[in-house]
Motif scaffolding. Structure first.
Motif, PDB file in Angstrom:
ATOM      1  N   TYR A   7     -26.444  29.031 -27.928  1.00  0.00           N
ATOM      2  CA  TYR A   7     -25.838  29.746 -29.040  1.00  0.00           C
ATOM      3  C   TYR A   7     -26.291  29.029 -30.298  1.00  0.00           C
ATOM      4  CZ  TYR A   7     -23.049  31.563 -25.254  1.00  0.00           C
ATOM      5  OH  TYR A   7     -22.654  32.145 -24.084  1.00  0.00           O
ATOM      6  N   LEU A   8     -27.375  29.487 -30.854  1.00  0.00           N
ATOM      7  CA  LEU A   8     -28.016  28.780 -31.945  1.00  0.00           C
ATOM      8  C   LEU A   8     -27.543  29.308 -33.287  1.00  0.00           C
ATOM      9  CD1 LEU A   8     -31.638  28.631 -30.545  1.00  0.00           C
ATOM     10  CD2 LEU A   8     -29.893  26.858 -30.487  1.00  0.00           C
ATOM     11  N   PRO A   9     -27.472  28.455 -34.321  1.00  0.00           N
ATOM     12  CA  PRO A   9     -27.035  28.888 -35.637  1.00  0.00           C
ATOM     13  C   PRO A   9     -28.070  29.785 -36.279  1.00  0.00           C
ATOM     14  CG  PRO A   9     -27.795  26.614 -35.710  1.00  0.00           C
ATOM     15  CD  PRO A   9     -27.769  27.010 -34.271  1.00  0.00           C
ATOM     16  N   VAL A  10     -27.608  30.691 -37.119  1.00  0.00           N
ATOM     17  CA  VAL A  10     -28.484  31.602 -37.848  1.00  0.00           C
ATOM     18  C   VAL A  10     -28.311  31.316 -39.326  1.00  0.00           C
ATOM     19  CG1 VAL A  10     -29.038  33.996 -38.358  1.00  0.00           C
ATOM     20  CG2 VAL A  10     -28.252  33.351 -36.067  1.00  0.00           C
ATOM     21  N   ILE A  24     -15.381  26.719 -35.340  1.00  0.00           N
ATOM     22  CA  ILE A  24     -15.563  26.618 -33.883  1.00  0.00           C
ATOM     23  C   ILE A  24     -17.009  26.909 -33.518  1.00  0.00           C
ATOM     24  CG2 ILE A  24     -14.896  27.591 -31.650  1.00  0.00           C
ATOM     25  CD1 ILE A  24     -12.141  28.143 -32.923  1.00  0.00           C
ATOM     26  N   GLN A  25     -17.556  27.976 -34.124  1.00  0.00           N
ATOM     27  CA  GLN A  25     -18.957  28.296 -33.852  1.00  0.00           C
ATOM     28  C   GLN A  25     -19.878  27.188 -34.331  1.00  0.00           C
ATOM     29  OE1 GLN A  25     -20.058  31.043 -32.059  1.00  0.00           O
ATOM     30  NE2 GLN A  25     -21.956  29.842 -32.078  1.00  0.00           N
ATOM     31  N   SER A  26     -19.530  26.562 -35.447  1.00  0.00           N
ATOM     32  CA  SER A  26     -20.343  25.451 -35.948  1.00  0.00           C
ATOM     33  C   SER A  26     -20.361  24.293 -34.953  1.00  0.00           C
ATOM     34  CB  SER A  26     -19.796  24.967 -37.297  1.00  0.00           C
ATOM     35  OG  SER A  26     -19.927  25.974 -38.281  1.00  0.00           O
ATOM     36  N   LEU A  27     -19.198  24.010 -34.358  1.00  0.00           N
ATOM     37  CA  LEU A  27     -19.129  22.952 -33.351  1.00  0.00           C
ATOM     38  C   LEU A  27     -19.944  23.314 -32.113  1.00  0.00           C
ATOM     39  CD1 LEU A  27     -15.343  22.097 -33.677  1.00  0.00           C
ATOM     40  CD2 LEU A  27     -17.234  20.514 -34.150  1.00  0.00           C
ATOM     41  N   LEU A  28     -19.877  24.571 -31.694  1.00  0.00           N
ATOM     42  CA  LEU A  28     -20.656  25.005 -30.532  1.00  0.00           C
ATOM     43  C   LEU A  28     -22.147  24.919 -30.820  1.00  0.00           C
ATOM     44  CD1 LEU A  28     -18.608  28.122 -29.328  1.00  0.00           C
ATOM     45  CD2 LEU A  28     -18.467  25.758 -28.524  1.00  0.00           C
ATOM     46  N   ASP A  29     -22.533  25.320 -32.035  1.00  0.00           N
ATOM     47  CA  ASP A  29     -23.952  25.237 -32.402  1.00  0.00           C
ATOM     48  C   ASP A  29     -24.426  23.787 -32.412  1.00  0.00           C
ATOM     49  OD1 ASP A  29     -24.011  27.966 -32.696  1.00  0.00           O
ATOM     50  OD2 ASP A  29     -23.758  27.935 -34.873  1.00  0.00           O
ATOM     51  N   ALA A  30     -23.594  22.910 -32.986  1.00  0.00           N
ATOM     52  CA  ALA A  30     -23.968  21.494 -33.054  1.00  0.00           C
ATOM     53  C   ALA A  30     -24.060  20.902 -31.651  1.00  0.00           C
ATOM     54  CB  ALA A  30     -22.950  20.729 -33.897  1.00  0.00           C
TER      55      ALA A  30
END
Length: 328
Positions: A7-10, A24-30
């Motif tokens: 799940y890569l950041p865009v 939360i998405q930022s943590l998953l991306d990191a």
């Protein structure tokens, strides 16, 4: 092999004007980025550092969103990635148990997908010996693996995905059959395994590994023995030969191929594969097993067999182990 969902950041063209991102998405991306760095690391120290950092990101995401399927799934995936690089048995077992805990937490969340159950089933199959303290616990863990793989199969959307799960389900069924008691129960499990292997290999070439063909060969061989069916034994030979073609160092399949040829009363090829197996048997595990294995009876009348086992009288029966099939 475990499935990895990235799940890569865009990033937009103007990051300064981009709206605030979901924490939360930022943590998953990191976490995903750190796990990728761990998988590409050049040294063990870097691998451990990056995995631990990834785990911390996924753990934090799970704290912020306890019902996040992705957070728990990715956390479990990173834990098992780290476990695969750990050599200490107790530490590895702890990480595997933590992986299982996170996968089960993910299964209780909304939005569960097939890869979760596939990864959990494969991990339990591969780590059954590590997790189990006795044969009964091992059977329970293998049955849990089968239940998980069946759950993944029910959720699978694509033929390729279904095929991969079916092949791994066949492997788990073979191992449970070998660990089970009662010929009727074993026969039923081996038959189910063969059906899953046949169905799972109809689609594509992915995951058609030496391990899959080796276990497929074992299932056919055991069915052939039980039914006195030479055609099934010849099919077992074909699968085991394919396993060896895919991995020439696969001594386990060499040994099982020797068993198959012996049961077919073909001592020459049987002895050839047995010799190769024993040439790569530094701990003499296969040697000690072969001495007392009734499947090899048709080889014992050959001069080659007697030359190999001329010190049989000095063998300690307590050293015999069953090596025809492993979890890996």
């Amino acid at each position: 092999m475990l499935t990895f969902l990235a799940y890569l950041p865009v990033f937009g063209e103007d990051a300064t004007n981009a709206p605030a991102r979901d924490p939360i998405q930022s943590l998953l991306d990191a976490g995903t980025a750190f796990q990728k760095q761990a998988e590409e690391a050049k040294t063990p120290a870097q691998t451990f550092e990056k995995y631990q950092t990834a785990i911390a990101q996924f753990s934090r995401a799970s704290e912020l969103a306890a019902d996040s399927y992705r957070a728990h799934f990715l956390w479990g995936h990173a834990l098992y990635g780290l476990a695969l690089h750990v050599t200490d048995r107790d530490q590895r077992r702890t990480l595997v148990m933590q992986t299982r805990e996170q996968y089960l937490a993910a299964a209780r969340c909304p939005g569960v997908e097939s890869p979760l159950y596939h990864d959990l089933g494969v991990m339990l199959t591969q780590e059954a010996d590590l997790l189990a303290a006795n044969p009964t616990e091992r059977r329970v863990i293998l049955q849990e693996a089968i239940n998980s793989l069946n759950a993944g199969l029910n959720l699978a959307s694509f033929n390729g995905e279904r095929a991969r799960i079916e092949r791994d389900l066949g492997a788990a069924l073979v191992l449970l059959g070998k660990a089970s008691q009662g010929l009727a129960n074993q026969h039923a499990l081996y038959k189910q395994a063969v059906e899953k292997f046949e169905s799972g290999t109809k689609v594509g070439n992915e995951a058609k590994t030496a391990r899959i063909f080796g276990l497929w060969g074992v299932a056919l061989l055991e069915l052939g023995k039980a039914d006195n069916d030479r055609m099934l034994m010849r099919q077992a030979v074909e699968r085991l030969q394919t396993a060896i073609e895919l991995d020439t160092a696969n001594v386990e399949s060499r040994y099982n191929l020797a068993r198959a040829y012996a049961l077919l009363d073909q001592p020459e090829p049987g002895m050839r594969h047995l010799k190769i197996c024993l040439d790569h048997d530094p701990d003499r595990a296969y040697y000690n097993t072969a001495m007392k294995d009734p499947d090899l009876d048709n080889l014992r009348r050959t001069a080659e067999y007697n030359q190999l086992f001329d010190d049989e009288s000095s063998m300690d029966p307590q050293t015999i182990i069953r090596t025809q099939i492993s979890d890996h």
